[in-house]
Design an enzyme around this catalytic site. Structure first.
Site, PDB file in Angstrom:
ATOM      1  N   GLY A  28       0.901  -1.150   0.000  1.00  0.00           N
ATOM      2  CA  GLY A  28       0.000   0.000   0.000  1.00  0.00           C
ATOM      3  C   GLY A  28       0.935   1.193   0.000  1.00  0.00           C
ATOM      4  O   GLY A  28       2.010   1.125   0.621  1.00  0.00           O
ATOM      5  N   ASP A  29       0.599   2.252  -0.704  1.00  0.00           N
ATOM      6  CA  ASP A  29       1.601   3.286  -0.947  1.00  0.00           C
ATOM      7  C   ASP A  29       2.323   3.768   0.319  1.00  0.00           C
ATOM      8  O   ASP A  29       3.543   3.801   0.373  1.00  0.00           O
ATOM      9  CB  ASP A  29       0.995   4.454  -1.735  1.00  0.00           C
ATOM     10  CG  ASP A  29      -0.088   5.203  -0.977  1.00  0.00           C
ATOM     11  OD1 ASP A  29      -0.717   4.623  -0.071  1.00  0.00           O
ATOM     12  OD2 ASP A  29      -0.299   6.387  -1.294  1.00  0.00           O
ATOM     13  N   TRP A 101      -9.950  -4.637  -4.436  1.00  0.00           N
ATOM     14  CA  TRP A 101     -11.108  -5.110  -3.676  1.00  0.00           C
ATOM     15  C   TRP A 101     -10.917  -4.532  -2.275  1.00  0.00           C
ATOM     16  O   TRP A 101     -10.321  -5.159  -1.403  1.00  0.00           O
ATOM     17  CB  TRP A 101     -11.120  -6.641  -3.629  1.00  0.00           C
ATOM     18  CG  TRP A 101     -11.324  -7.255  -4.978  1.00  0.00           C
ATOM     19  CD1 TRP A 101     -12.500  -7.670  -5.517  1.00  0.00           C
ATOM     20  CD2 TRP A 101     -10.315  -7.535  -5.974  1.00  0.00           C
ATOM     21  NE1 TRP A 101     -12.297  -8.172  -6.786  1.00  0.00           N
ATOM     22  CE2 TRP A 101     -10.964  -8.097  -7.089  1.00  0.00           C
ATOM     23  CE3 TRP A 101      -8.915  -7.364  -6.039  1.00  0.00           C
ATOM     24  CZ2 TRP A 101     -10.283  -8.478  -8.242  1.00  0.00           C
ATOM     25  CZ3 TRP A 101      -8.237  -7.740  -7.177  1.00  0.00           C
ATOM     26  CH2 TRP A 101      -8.926  -8.298  -8.274  1.00  0.00           C
ATOM     27  N   ARG A 102     -11.341  -3.292  -2.112  1.00  0.00           N
ATOM     28  CA  ARG A 102     -10.983  -2.576  -0.882  1.00  0.00           C
ATOM     29  C   ARG A 102     -12.102  -1.691  -0.338  1.00  0.00           C
ATOM     30  O   ARG A 102     -11.887  -0.985   0.656  1.00  0.00           O
ATOM     31  CB  ARG A 102      -9.732  -1.713  -1.148  1.00  0.00           C
ATOM     32  CG  ARG A 102     -10.007  -0.564  -2.090  1.00  0.00           C
ATOM     33  CD  ARG A 102      -8.778   0.123  -2.640  1.00  0.00           C
ATOM     34  NE  ARG A 102      -7.866   0.656  -1.669  1.00  0.00           N
ATOM     35  CZ  ARG A 102      -6.762   1.357  -1.986  1.00  0.00           C
ATOM     36  NH1 ARG A 102      -6.461   1.583  -3.260  1.00  0.00           N
ATOM     37  NH2 ARG A 102      -5.966   1.808  -1.060  1.00  0.00           N
ATOM     38  N   ARG A 166      -5.275   8.480  -7.416  1.00  0.00           N
ATOM     39  CA  ARG A 166      -5.977   7.271  -7.845  1.00  0.00           C
ATOM     40  C   ARG A 166      -7.416   7.678  -8.158  1.00  0.00           C
ATOM     41  O   ARG A 166      -8.295   7.582  -7.307  1.00  0.00           O
ATOM     42  CB  ARG A 166      -5.967   6.195  -6.736  1.00  0.00           C
ATOM     43  CG  ARG A 166      -4.607   5.657  -6.360  1.00  0.00           C
ATOM     44  CD  ARG A 166      -3.993   4.796  -7.469  1.00  0.00           C
ATOM     45  NE  ARG A 166      -2.693   4.282  -7.054  1.00  0.00           N
ATOM     46  CZ  ARG A 166      -1.536   4.926  -7.212  1.00  0.00           C
ATOM     47  NH1 ARG A 166      -1.509   6.124  -7.781  1.00  0.00           N
ATOM     48  NH2 ARG A 166      -0.411   4.374  -6.818  1.00  0.00           N
ATOM     49  N   LYS A 224       8.160  14.934  -9.218  1.00  0.00           N
ATOM     50  CA  LYS A 224       8.762  13.803  -9.927  1.00  0.00           C
ATOM     51  C   LYS A 224       8.233  13.766 -11.355  1.00  0.00           C
ATOM     52  O   LYS A 224       7.132  14.238 -11.622  1.00  0.00           O
ATOM     53  CB  LYS A 224       8.371  12.490  -9.215  1.00  0.00           C
ATOM     54  CG  LYS A 224       8.891  12.379  -7.812  1.00  0.00           C
ATOM     55  CD  LYS A 224       8.085  11.350  -7.015  1.00  0.00           C
ATOM     56  CE  LYS A 224       6.763  11.916  -6.579  1.00  0.00           C
ATOM     57  NZ  LYS A 224       5.834  10.905  -6.038  1.00  0.00           N
ATOM     58  N   ASP A 228      12.269  11.404 -16.414  1.00  0.00           N
ATOM     59  CA  ASP A 228      12.722  12.764 -16.737  1.00  0.00           C
ATOM     60  C   ASP A 228      13.061  13.568 -15.476  1.00  0.00           C
ATOM     61  O   ASP A 228      12.854  13.109 -14.361  1.00  0.00           O
ATOM     62  CB  ASP A 228      11.663  13.471 -17.588  1.00  0.00           C
ATOM     63  CG  ASP A 228      11.474  12.766 -18.932  1.00  0.00           C
ATOM     64  OD1 ASP A 228      12.498  12.342 -19.502  1.00  0.00           O
ATOM     65  OD2 ASP A 228      10.329  12.582 -19.361  1.00  0.00           O
ATOM     66  N   GLY A 257       7.315   5.715  -6.771  1.00  0.00           N
ATOM     67  CA  GLY A 257       7.058   6.930  -5.991  1.00  0.00           C
ATOM     68  C   GLY A 257       7.117   6.698  -4.487  1.00  0.00           C
ATOM     69  O   GLY A 257       7.546   7.583  -3.729  1.00  0.00           O
ATOM     70  N   ASP A 258       6.708   5.520  -4.049  1.00  0.00           N
ATOM     71  CA  ASP A 258       6.694   5.235  -2.603  1.00  0.00           C
ATOM     72  C   ASP A 258       8.123   5.085  -2.065  1.00  0.00           C
ATOM     73  O   ASP A 258       8.442   5.567  -0.970  1.00  0.00           O
ATOM     74  CB  ASP A 258       5.923   3.946  -2.313  1.00  0.00           C
ATOM     75  CG  ASP A 258       4.554   3.940  -2.965  1.00  0.00           C
ATOM     76  OD1 ASP A 258       4.026   5.030  -3.223  1.00  0.00           O
ATOM     77  OD2 ASP A 258       4.029   2.845  -3.225  1.00  0.00           O
TER      78      ASP A 258
HETATM   79  N1  LIG Z   1      11.898   4.889 -16.232  1.00  0.00           N
HETATM   80  C1  LIG Z   1      12.539   5.397 -15.183  1.00  0.00           C
HETATM   81  N2  LIG Z   1      13.885   5.529 -15.208  1.00  0.00           N
HETATM   82  C2  LIG Z   1      14.571   6.024 -14.160  1.00  0.00           C
HETATM   83  N3  LIG Z   1      13.996   6.424 -13.007  1.00  0.00           N
HETATM   84  C3  LIG Z   1      12.650   6.320 -12.914  1.00  0.00           C
HETATM   85  C4  LIG Z   1      11.858   5.814 -13.987  1.00  0.00           C
HETATM   86  N4  LIG Z   1      10.561   5.814 -13.583  1.00  0.00           N
HETATM   87  C5  LIG Z   1      10.556   6.318 -12.332  1.00  0.00           C
HETATM   88  N5  LIG Z   1      11.813   6.622 -11.914  1.00  0.00           N
HETATM   89  C6  LIG Z   1      12.205   7.177 -10.618  1.00  0.00           C
HETATM   90  O1  LIG Z   1      11.131   7.041  -9.713  1.00  0.00           O
HETATM   91  C7  LIG Z   1      10.657   8.323  -9.301  1.00  0.00           C
HETATM   92  C8  LIG Z   1       9.174   8.290  -9.135  1.00  0.00           C
HETATM   93  O2  LIG Z   1       8.584   7.916 -10.362  1.00  0.00           O
HETATM   94  P1  LIG Z   1       7.242   8.547 -10.899  1.00  0.00           P
HETATM   95  O3  LIG Z   1       6.710   7.598 -11.918  1.00  0.00           O
HETATM   96  O4  LIG Z   1       7.477   9.931 -11.359  1.00  0.00           O
HETATM   97  O5  LIG Z   1       6.358   8.604  -9.574  1.00  0.00           O
HETATM   98  P2  LIG Z   1       5.016   7.866  -9.160  1.00  0.00           P
HETATM   99  O6  LIG Z   1       5.299   6.394  -9.108  1.00  0.00           O
HETATM  100  O7  LIG Z   1       4.725   8.444  -7.821  1.00  0.00           O
HETATM  101  O8  LIG Z   1       4.021   8.265 -10.215  1.00  0.00           O
HETATM  102  C9  LIG Z   1      11.147   9.289 -10.382  1.00  0.00           C
HETATM  103  O9  LIG Z   1      11.284  10.602  -9.890  1.00  0.00           O
HETATM  104  C10 LIG Z   1      12.481   8.670 -10.754  1.00  0.00           C
HETATM  105  O10 LIG Z   1      13.474   9.035  -9.823  1.00  0.00           O
HETATM  106  O1  LIG Z   2      -2.861   1.959  -5.280  1.00  0.00           O
HETATM  107  C1  LIG Z   2      -2.805   1.755  -4.076  1.00  0.00           C
HETATM  108  O2  LIG Z   2      -3.715   2.048  -3.288  1.00  0.00           O
HETATM  109  C2  LIG Z   2      -1.618   1.141  -3.514  1.00  0.00           C
HETATM  110  O3  LIG Z   2      -1.233   1.529  -2.456  1.00  0.00           O
HETATM  111  C3  LIG Z   2      -0.930   0.090  -4.312  1.00  0.00           C
HETATM  112  C4  LIG Z   2       0.525   0.281  -4.620  1.00  0.00           C
HETATM  113  O4  LIG Z   2       1.338  -0.458  -3.749  1.00  0.00           O
HETATM  114  C5  LIG Z   2       0.976   1.693  -4.662  1.00  0.00           C
HETATM  115  O5  LIG Z   2      -0.037   2.510  -5.171  1.00  0.00           O
HETATM  116  C6  LIG Z   2       2.199   1.868  -5.490  1.00  0.00           C
HETATM  117  O6  LIG Z   2       2.452   3.234  -5.635  1.00  0.00           O
HETATM  118  P1  LIG Z   2       3.439   3.904  -6.705  1.00  0.00           P
HETATM  119  O7  LIG Z   2       4.658   4.283  -5.969  1.00  0.00           O
HETATM  120  O8  LIG Z   2       2.714   5.087  -7.215  1.00  0.00           O
HETATM  121  O9  LIG Z   2       3.711   2.856  -7.727  1.00  0.00           O
END
Ligand SMILES: Nc1ncnc2c1ncn2[C@@H]1O[C@H](COP(=O)(O)OP(=O)(O)O)[C@@H](O)[C@H]1O
Ligand SMILES: O=C(O)C(=O)C[C@H](O)[C@H](O)COP(=O)(O)O
Length: 306
Positions: A28-29, A101-102, A166, A224, A228, A257-258
């Site tokens: 979970g995030d 399923w939450r 989400r 983020k 990029d 992101g987490d």
């Molecule tokens: N394809 C990638 N290549 C390199 N680093 C990545 C890539 N995708 C994500 N990251 C790293 O993970 C961080 C979070 O990814 P991002 O997709 O922007 O966030 P979220 O999962 O919260 O949407 C980015 O700032 C970067 O540092």
């Molecule tokens: O969606 C939810 O409620 C969750 O918590 C499931 C996932 O474990 C995270 O969402 C992953 O988060 P990202 O770092 O954005 O990939």
């Protein structure tokens, strides 16, 4: 003892494996952020998870897992007649989508007991929560949580908000926009993702995202942007740019992101600048996306999480 508390919902996770089966785990995030923070922080920190679970065997299993992984569960409330939620990950070319399923999960009761909420937020050095933490609550309970976080912040906690959009969890797009601004208004640190801000608010550049969250009082904002450049702004310092290392083998972007949030906050509270924290966080996230599932113990020299 310093206390790092993450607040939200942990679920049973079904993650696909290369042999076509699903591996059961817990994720979970905000829990993922706690898990990464636990790997990175020393023994002078307690890492805690704040949520509500049931009193059934599935909830027992989740708490046992947390405790076995060094996460303090004394900040978890247990209620009868509810259980924990479940989600599965679907992967397509390394990008993931989730099915949930939450709807009836116990975590939806997070802000139902305000006195309990105050008790777990009091005297914490760091409190992290997310857009998902807010989305699973009713509109009234979002306000209850925001007020409790504001009190904790006045009491000296560093409050961090990972926007984590989400859309399926919010009752409307307007509610989602309002919720994100509400969350940011009680946070010192805001960690948005640019593609989500573009879709949700129509931002044209990362500067638009930074401007919105500065306006409601954030002191550190890291926007983020996947592979990029990340634009990071800190009060009194201004904007810095941090470009992640190139990753050619993205296996599963879940928890990018987490893990970024965990790495960022741990580095920041240890006295680094926001730009240094972004660099550390990007390096961790780059490793996480080269592994399946949300939690990647092998990065830290450990066996699989389950
Ligand atoms: N394809 C990638 N290549 C390199 N680093 C990545 C890539 N995708 C994500 N990251 C790293 O993970 C961080 C979070 O990814 P991002 O997709 O922007 O966030 P979220 O999962 O919260 O949407 C980015 O700032 C970067 O540092
Ligand atoms: O969606 C939810 O409620 C969750 O918590 C499931 C996932 O474990 C995270 O969402 C992953 O988060 P990202 O770092 O954005 O990939």
């Amino acid at each position: 003892m310093n206390r790092f508390l993450c607040l939200g919902e942990c679920m049973v996770e079904l993650a696909p494996t290369s042999d076509g089966l699903y591996r059961m785990g817990y994720a979970g995030d905000t829990f993922n952020c706690a898990w990464y923070a636990r790997q990175l922080l020393g023994d002078d920190w307690t890492v805690q998870y704040g949520t509500v679970v049931g009193q059934d065997a599935a909830s027992d299993g989740m708490l046992e897992y947390m405790e076995n992984h060094g996460i303090d569960t004394s900040t978890i409330r247990r209620v009868p007649d509810r259980t924990v939620g479940l989600y599965s990950i679907q992967l397509k070319n390394g990008e993931r989508s989730f099915s949930y399923w939450r709807g009836e999960a116990a975590a939806r009761l997070l802000a139902d007991d305000e006195a309990w909420l105050d008790s777990i937020l009091k005297d914490r050095q760091v409190i992290q929560f997310s857009g998902i933490t807010l989305a699973i609550l009713s509109p009234e309970k979002r306000q209850v949580l925001a007020r409790a976080l504001a009190r904790a912040r006045e009491g000296g906690a560093l409050v961090a908000f990972d926007t984590n959009l989400r859309p399926k969890l919010w009752e409307s797009e307007q509610a989602m926009r309002d919720g994100l601004v509400l969350g940011a208004s009680v946070a010192d640190v805001v960690l948005p993702s640019f593609d989500e801000e573009e879709a949700c608010f129509g931002d044209k550049t990362q500067a638009d995202t930074i401007a919105r969250y500065r306006e409601v009082g954030a002191k550190v904002i890291a926007v983020k942007n996947g592979k990029d450049t990340c634009h990071v702004w800190a009060e009194g310092v201004g904007e810095s740019l941090v470009t992640p290392a190139v990753v050619t083998n993205v296996v599963d972007s879940t928890a990018a992101g987490d893990s970024f949030a965990g790495g960022f906050l741990v580095t920041l509270v240890q006295g680094a600048t926001a730009a240094e924290a972004t660099k550390e966080a990007s390096e961790l996230a780059a490793q996480v996306i080269q592994r399946r599932g949300a939690l990647a113990p092998d990065i830290f020299g450990k066996g699989h999480a389950t």
